[in-house]
Design an enzyme around this catalytic site. Sequence first.
Site, PDB file in Angstrom:
ATOM      1  CG  HIS A  53     -87.389  20.508  76.486  1.00 19.67           C
ATOM      2  ND1 HIS A  53     -87.670  19.903  77.688  1.00 19.67           N
ATOM      3  CD2 HIS A  53     -87.295  19.508  75.576  1.00 19.67           C
ATOM      4  CE1 HIS A  53     -87.729  18.592  77.519  1.00 19.67           C
ATOM      5  NE2 HIS A  53     -87.511  18.324  76.246  1.00 19.67           N
ATOM      6  CG  ASN A 126     -87.579  14.145  79.537  1.00 17.73           C
ATOM      7  OD1 ASN A 126     -87.247  15.316  79.363  1.00 17.73           O
ATOM      8  ND2 ASN A 126     -88.184  13.436  78.600  1.00 17.73           N
ATOM      9  CE1 TYR A 336     -83.163  16.061  71.402  1.00 16.46           C
ATOM     10  CE2 TYR A 336     -82.507  17.692  73.014  1.00 16.46           C
ATOM     11  CZ  TYR A 336     -83.360  16.690  72.618  1.00 16.46           C
ATOM     12  OH  TYR A 336     -84.410  16.337  73.419  1.00 16.46           O
TER      13      TYR A 336
END
Length: 514
Positions: A53, A126, A336
């Site tokens: 990303h 997504n 994350y």
Amino acid sequence: MAATYTTSNGAPVNEPYAAQRAGFHGPLLLQDFHHIDLLAHFDRERIPERVVHARAAGAHGYFEVTHSLADITSQTLFQQPGKKVRVTARFSTVGGESGSADTARDPRGFALKLRTEEGNWDWVFNNTPIFFIRDPAKFPHFIHTQKRNPQTHLKDPDMFWDYLSQNPESIHQMMILFSDRGTPDGYFQQHGYSGHTYKWCKDDGSFVYVQVHVRADGGFKTLDSATATRLAGENPEYGIQQMFEAIEAGKYPSWTVYIQTMTPEQAEKFRYNVLDLTKVWPHADYPLRPIGKLVLNENPQNYFAEIEQAAFSPSHTIPYIEPSADPVLQSRLFSYPDTHRHRLGVNYQQLPVNQPIAPVANFQRDGAMTFISQGSRPNYQSSIQPLAYNGRKGHIDSSVRDLERQRKHENFIGGAWRDLSEITELDFEQPRALWQKVWGDKERATYVSNVAGHFGQVKSAEVKARQLSVWAAVSQDLGDAIAKAIGHPPVAPLKVKPAAEALNFRHNIGAAGL
């Protein structure tokens, strides 16, 4: 009035381009803080780009609740229609570097940071309702195959298809990726999906499984392969420019937000595993329920500060919103924030774009780049300046929790074991329906053409035959069409375990309480 140019510590500088020297033609002086600081900052002004990303566009706006959800959750945001919260959005490609083209064939990240009164709630979605994998340990390896060959430093079709052909559960995502949905028309004319299953809870501990759909009000608009390729060369920033200019012109992108819900009892009877990221929930059985509106109406003033430093994570949740036991989601809950600590620093939540509007009080202190130190409050559980744990309700009261229902449905007591999913006929049912029932002749022809253009570059005969057997398992005519398009003989379908056997195994595991 123009701002006064200063050093980083605020001292005015008369001539920004001048450097101190020893005499008219002598060497530079180490005492010239302005010049040394200028170069030192320049050397460090690029933080590591995201491994995935990296390429993105972003903006700010708001999310407005349009329907009460008091029947399924006690989260205060959803009790009263009309409630608005500020949002930061970041849309991205997945595999490409920061300098890659906006129109590359790739899934798109669809991340939102909702600033609620009970903390920041991140939707890290997504633009496809499913994903390539359902086993978390496969993710780093999968991403490596979508990057560059370690020797040639080139994108490598053999790596790409070698991995996918060995992990056939990816076929559902590959059907979508190589349709024209794999090349959206910009970043904001597309839908967003949670993909993962979440649990939305009530005060008594009851919950429903939830999947979130963020559907573009103008529809999901796509580019054909030829147009996407042309734009990648003519204007690699096509998507970033398109969204920025639309917002500047007052043509604010908007989406309607829906959820699908499933009770635990329904989940136990569902044909597929409710925690399988490669499967969708049929809308006919689990209809979309509208819950709100998303609008982006403000461009960032500084892209780096407001978008590149934005740190999203599915573990950034708020009371009554919980993760399910989806293993890929569980893995992301750690991965994350750990990435953000590496990329931005341990105090990434203190950056203005990430800082919650809710007051923060905890025992985390110090570390690099801290500037919210919580004053004199002790950094331990203190009787001198105690923290109140019952002011803002952050959990479900155990005295009213529905323990009997929880024991029946979620029983994790047992020995540790290493879990790896297997490929069964269930993995081909939804891709087959997409090919045979959802798409028409035009969509089928487009898919074959798009796939052939990339898959035809594969050099390995073994990889070609193996991947063709995956397509044939979806439908023999699909496998034959792609084989013909690349000049390869037809290949028989991949042999997999029957659906009935797979369902019996899953139900037996559930009955054993594992």
